[in-house]
Write an enzyme that holds these catalytic residues in place. Structure first.
Site: not given
Lengths: 267, 67
Positions: A108, A169, A196, A217-218
């Protein structure tokens, strides 16, 4: 794709590799490695992103590492270039990652433009992508939701283009579905929303638009219950994909066409 | 010899040091990592043969959690 009353999830192909899950997840911000593994397994994700950092030299050699909890033979690692602000730094990081992961070349690429917003620097990103592809990498590239840049990244040879839904995030969800639709419509390689997504409905919306996958992720790691959120995300990705394939009804201001028969009404 | 490792200077009480011995010295044997010397990646297969020189700058990296 869709059998008799049975939904069989179709696979996604990225650079010749086939995956059943359209949810890609990061491995950062979890309480510990145990929670990381539980959440990732609950999400059903097969591709997991990792960051490349200096090893902690003072550490006890028996101390477990992320790779002990997520063995690279069971997950597809996607080393990222988080924290890189120039093409050169990103290229250097991914060459080290390839050596670290025994020649694994699916990566990535993200080149950031600003530490406050973490917005991508697309000029440096394009420069890095060119060099990495020439060097034999399969590049999944994080970018803005600019359709022209997205197309250029495909033309260069990126194997997946990953526009943001909103800032990394931020959990703000999909701010510009129209741009995403243009990107999906224009590109042939997989389009994966990266960054997002805040909650399950955001992931569903991305999939309903026709995205091939979502990377997050977040939203999972910082939920009050990350494992439950991972489960919600797995379902929302599947639900959104099914809704996209099923084809939604047209929106109407009003229908004058009730779902129940208009005849036989008791008078 | 003096070697910079991940931005910190380390002193080694020897004139001859292979990457293989350095890895043992740093308690990294059996761990997953990659090494760059003065900007060049040193392949794992060369650790036994490659020697360090005074003033070398090393970066030793691994995979950590990230999104």
């Amino acid at each position: 794709m869709v059998g008799k009353n049975i939904y069989v999830p179709e696979s996604i192909v990225i650079a010749g590799r086939t995956f059943q899950s359209r949810l890609l997840v990061g491995t950062g911000k979890y309480k510990d490695f145990e929670e990381t593994k539980l959440a990732i397994d609950e999400s059903g994700a097969q591709i997991v992103t990792v960051a490349i950092r200096r090893v902690n030299l003072g550490q006890d050699s028996s101390e477990p590492s992320l790779l002990d909890f997520l063995p690279p033979d069971q997950y597809t690692y996607l080393p990222n270039t988080a924290g890189c602000y120039t093409a050169d730094d990103a290229i250097r990081t991914l060459r080290l990652a390839r050596e670290l992961l025994d020649g694994h070349n699916l990566v990535k690429l993200e080149v950031l433009g600003d530490p406050k917003t973490l917005y991508p620097n697309v000029i440096e990103t394009i420069e890095a992508a060119k060099v990495l592809i020439k060097d034999g990498f399969d590049v999944m590239v994080y970018t803005s939701d600019d359709p022209i840049i997205a197309k250029q990244l495909e033309d260069i040879g990126c194997c997946a283009v990953m526009p943001l839904a909103s800032l990394i995030g931020s959990g703000m969800g999909i701010l510009n579905p129209w741009n995403l639709e243009i990107i999906i419509d224009t590109l042939s390689v997989p389009v994966i929303v990266d960054a997002g997504v805040g909650t399950a409905s955001d992931a569903s919306i991305a999939m309903e638009l026709g995205c091939d996958g979502v990377l997050m992720n977040t939203a999972i790691a910082t939920a009050k219950n990350p494992i439950l959120m991972a489960s919600a995300m797995r379902k929302s990705i599947e639900a959104g994909r099914e809704a996209f394939l099923a084809g939604r009804m047209n929106k109407k201001l009003y229908a004058a066409s009730p779902s129940s028969p208009t005849t036989g009404i008791i008078t | 010899m003096k070697i910079s490792i991940n931005g910190k200077i380390k002193n080694f009480d020897t004139d001859i040091l292979t990457f293989e011995s350095l890895i043992k010295e740093l308690n990294l044997a059996g761990k997953r990592f990659a090494i760059e010397r003065n900007g060049e990646i040193i392949p794992k297969s060369c650790f036994a043969d490659y020697q360090l020189s005074n003033g070398d700058k090393l970066e030793i990296i691994g995979a950590v959690g990230g999104g």
